[in-house]
Design an enzyme around this catalytic site. Structure first.
Site, PDB file in Angstrom:
ATOM      1  N   ASN A  10      11.134 -25.341  20.920  1.00 19.27           N
ATOM      2  CA  ASN A  10      10.349 -24.502  20.011  1.00 19.27           C
ATOM      3  C   ASN A  10      10.778 -24.809  18.581  1.00 19.27           C
ATOM      4  O   ASN A  10      11.860 -24.416  18.158  1.00 19.27           O
ATOM      5  CB  ASN A  10      10.607 -23.026  20.349  1.00 19.27           C
ATOM      6  CG  ASN A  10       9.946 -22.085  19.350  1.00 19.27           C
ATOM      7  OD1 ASN A  10       9.064 -22.492  18.584  1.00 19.27           O
ATOM      8  ND2 ASN A  10      10.361 -20.822  19.372  1.00 19.27           N
ATOM      9  N   TRP A  11       9.921 -25.518  17.873  1.00 17.74           N
ATOM     10  CA  TRP A  11      10.279 -25.939  16.512  1.00 17.74           C
ATOM     11  C   TRP A  11      10.129 -24.811  15.495  1.00 17.74           C
ATOM     12  O   TRP A  11      10.544 -24.965  14.354  1.00 17.74           O
ATOM     13  CB  TRP A  11       9.422 -27.136  16.084  1.00 17.74           C
ATOM     14  CG  TRP A  11       9.822 -28.437  16.705  1.00 17.74           C
ATOM     15  CD1 TRP A  11      10.717 -28.624  17.729  1.00 17.74           C
ATOM     16  CD2 TRP A  11       9.371 -29.741  16.341  1.00 17.74           C
ATOM     17  NE1 TRP A  11      10.831 -29.958  18.025  1.00 17.74           N
ATOM     18  CE2 TRP A  11      10.007 -30.669  17.178  1.00 17.74           C
ATOM     19  CE3 TRP A  11       8.454 -30.221  15.391  1.00 17.74           C
ATOM     20  CZ2 TRP A  11       9.778 -32.046  17.095  1.00 17.74           C
ATOM     21  CZ3 TRP A  11       8.218 -31.588  15.308  1.00 17.74           C
ATOM     22  CH2 TRP A  11       8.888 -32.495  16.154  1.00 17.74           C
ATOM     23  N   LYS A  12       9.476 -23.727  15.870  1.00 22.64           N
ATOM     24  CA  LYS A  12       9.230 -22.621  14.928  1.00 22.64           C
ATOM     25  C   LYS A  12       8.570 -23.180  13.649  1.00 22.64           C
ATOM     26  O   LYS A  12       7.756 -24.101  13.747  1.00 22.64           O
ATOM     27  CB  LYS A  12      10.527 -21.866  14.631  1.00 22.64           C
ATOM     28  CG  LYS A  12      11.304 -21.521  15.899  1.00 22.64           C
ATOM     29  CD  LYS A  12      12.463 -20.596  15.653  1.00 22.64           C
ATOM     30  CE  LYS A  12      13.289 -20.493  16.921  1.00 22.64           C
ATOM     31  NZ  LYS A  12      14.251 -19.407  16.877  1.00 22.64           N
ATOM     32  N   HIS A  90       7.282 -14.556  22.214  1.00 23.88           N
ATOM     33  CA  HIS A  90       8.593 -14.891  21.643  1.00 23.88           C
ATOM     34  C   HIS A  90       9.107 -13.680  20.859  1.00 23.88           C
ATOM     35  O   HIS A  90       8.331 -12.967  20.217  1.00 23.88           O
ATOM     36  CB  HIS A  90       8.463 -16.113  20.732  1.00 23.88           C
ATOM     37  CG  HIS A  90       9.795 -16.664  20.334  1.00 23.88           C
ATOM     38  ND1 HIS A  90      10.552 -16.104  19.336  1.00 23.88           N
ATOM     39  CD2 HIS A  90      10.527 -17.697  20.830  1.00 23.88           C
ATOM     40  CE1 HIS A  90      11.690 -16.774  19.218  1.00 23.88           C
ATOM     41  NE2 HIS A  90      11.701 -17.747  20.120  1.00 23.88           N
ATOM     42  N   GLU A  92      10.476 -13.400  18.116  1.00 23.46           N
ATOM     43  CA  GLU A  92      10.122 -13.377  16.687  1.00 23.46           C
ATOM     44  C   GLU A  92       8.692 -12.860  16.497  1.00 23.46           C
ATOM     45  O   GLU A  92       8.398 -12.178  15.514  1.00 23.46           O
ATOM     46  CB  GLU A  92      10.315 -14.779  16.073  1.00 23.46           C
ATOM     47  CG  GLU A  92      11.798 -15.100  15.932  1.00 23.46           C
ATOM     48  CD  GLU A  92      12.156 -16.568  15.996  1.00 23.46           C
ATOM     49  OE1 GLU A  92      11.288 -17.427  15.819  1.00 23.46           O
ATOM     50  OE2 GLU A  92      13.356 -16.850  16.244  1.00 23.46           O
ATOM     51  N   GLU A 162      15.112 -14.832  27.197  1.00 24.12           N
ATOM     52  CA  GLU A 162      15.778 -15.136  25.928  1.00 24.12           C
ATOM     53  C   GLU A 162      16.400 -13.864  25.368  1.00 24.12           C
ATOM     54  O   GLU A 162      15.706 -13.077  24.691  1.00 24.12           O
ATOM     55  CB  GLU A 162      14.761 -15.672  24.919  1.00 24.12           C
ATOM     56  CG  GLU A 162      14.098 -16.966  25.335  1.00 24.12           C
ATOM     57  CD  GLU A 162      13.628 -17.731  24.120  1.00 24.12           C
ATOM     58  OE1 GLU A 162      14.108 -18.862  23.927  1.00 24.12           O
ATOM     59  OE2 GLU A 162      12.818 -17.197  23.345  1.00 24.12           O
ATOM     60  N   GLY A 168      19.178 -18.176  17.943  1.00 24.09           N
ATOM     61  CA  GLY A 168      19.457 -18.614  16.577  1.00 24.09           C
ATOM     62  C   GLY A 168      20.795 -18.137  16.032  1.00 24.09           C
ATOM     63  O   GLY A 168      21.071 -18.263  14.849  1.00 24.09           O
ATOM     64  N   SER A 207      20.353 -20.261  21.844  1.00 25.67           N
ATOM     65  CA  SER A 207      21.428 -21.146  21.382  1.00 25.67           C
ATOM     66  C   SER A 207      21.853 -22.179  22.433  1.00 25.67           C
ATOM     67  O   SER A 207      23.029 -22.542  22.505  1.00 25.67           O
ATOM     68  CB  SER A 207      22.632 -20.334  20.895  1.00 25.67           C
ATOM     69  OG  SER A 207      22.274 -19.545  19.780  1.00 25.67           O
ATOM     70  N   GLY A 228      15.550 -23.721  20.651  1.00 24.17           N
ATOM     71  CA  GLY A 228      15.087 -23.649  19.269  1.00 24.17           C
ATOM     72  C   GLY A 228      15.789 -24.687  18.407  1.00 24.17           C
ATOM     73  O   GLY A 228      15.387 -25.848  18.327  1.00 24.17           O
TER      74      GLY A 228
HETATM   75  C1  PEP Z   1      14.064 -19.895  20.581  1.00 23.76           C
HETATM   76  O1  PEP Z   1      13.595 -19.870  19.465  1.00 23.76           O
HETATM   77  O2  PEP Z   1      13.341 -19.670  21.554  1.00 23.76           O
HETATM   78  C2  PEP Z   1      15.484 -20.175  20.722  1.00 23.76           C
HETATM   79  C3  PEP Z   1      16.017 -20.043  21.896  1.00 23.76           C
HETATM   80  O3  PEP Z   1      16.174 -20.568  19.580  1.00 23.76           O
HETATM   81  P1  PEP Z   1      17.688 -21.109  19.511  1.00 23.76           P
HETATM   82  O4  PEP Z   1      17.832 -22.137  20.588  1.00 23.76           O
HETATM   83  O5  PEP Z   1      17.844 -21.650  18.150  1.00 23.76           O
HETATM   84  O6  PEP Z   1      18.580 -19.937  19.785  1.00 23.76           O
END
Ligand code: PEP
Length: 248
Positions: A10-12, A90, A92, A162, A168, A207, A228
């Site tokens: 997931n590049w956001k 998600h 976010e 998640e 993050g 993470s 992410g």
């Molecule tokens: C995500 O955005 O779904 C995610 C898991 O981010 P990260 O790996 O940076 O924690």
């Protein structure tokens, strides 16, 4: 039972044409026969990918088909350009854009009606965890989707657990912590429909990196990862995919 192993990036709101190009190059030569690799870039870039080994999806989709909804993407458009996957729910989107369980469920209904596969994201905040309410919180997130599409609909989704406190933050859930919730999810779904519960891929996200991926992917109920930050570095992301490939 052996379930499809999946690693999704997931590049956001990150990335550019140079990063797409780096991924095209790295994954065109990579040998990954036992894992499905997906990238969810900002929607502007979906058509910049030209690597057959990568499944490209979008990070969000509207529950509406068309009309006065500035900034949105519809399933009609995804069908039009042959995009087969979308993230839905998600954290976010839930937190920053106020998407509640009803909106998430409506998005899943719309996606499935268009034969788009959702990666349905669920997971608790630190407050919920500290209060000892993880299972009931996750169950409510699942129930709102099951009420809308049934277990048949859910069987066409991919789940991503998640924990918000791990997204993050650099704090990965331990393999045991993640496995405990994945097992709860599978047991709960199994109490409704055993065969759907056994065949559903449940990804862990929060993470994940090249170091933590192997132990996470070794857990019996973790079928891959939603990644992410580490999905923005092609070499590290490839290493994560290789860890899942070894488990496939
Ligand atoms: C995500 O955005 O779904 C995610 C898991 O981010 P990260 O790996 O940076 O924690």
């Amino acid at each position: 039972m052996s379930r499809t192993k999946i690693v999704a990036g997931n590049w956001k709101l990150n990335g550019n044409k140079a990063l797409v190009s780096a991924f095209n190059n790295a994954f065109t030569v990579a040998k990954l026969d036992n894992v499905s690799v997906m990238i969810f870039p900002p929607a502007l870039y979906v058509n910049e990918f030209d690597c057959e080994q990568l499944i490209i999806g979008v990070q969000n989709v509207s529950e509406q088909q068309s009309g006065a909804f500035t900034g949105e993407l519809s399933t009609l458009m995804l069908n039009d350009i042959d995009i087969s996957h979308t993230l839905i729910g998600h954290s976010e989107r839930r937190d920053l854009y106020h998407e509640n369980n009803d909106i998430i469920a409506a998005k899943v209904v719309t996606a499935l009606a268009a034969n788009i596969t959702p990666i349905l994201c669920i997971g608790e905040s630190l407050d919920i965890r500290t209060a000892g309410k993880v299972n009931e919180f996750i169950q409510a997130q699942l129930d709102s989707v099951i009420d809308a599409v049934g277990m048949t609909g859910l069987s066409k989704c991919i789940l991503a657990y998640e924990p918000i406190w791990a997204i993050g933050t650099g704090v990965t859930a331990t393999p045991a912590q993640a496995q405990e919730v994945h097992a709860f999810i599978r047991d709960y779904l199994g109490s409704i429909d055993a065969s759907v519960a056994q065949s559903l891929s449940i990804l862990y996200g929060g993470s994940v990196n090249a170091k933590t991926a192997p132990d996470l992917f070794a857990q019996p109920d973790i079928d891959g990862g939603l990644v992410g930050g580490a999905s923005l570095k092609e070499e590290e992301f490839l290493t994560i995919c290789q860890a899942a490939n070894q488990r496939g």
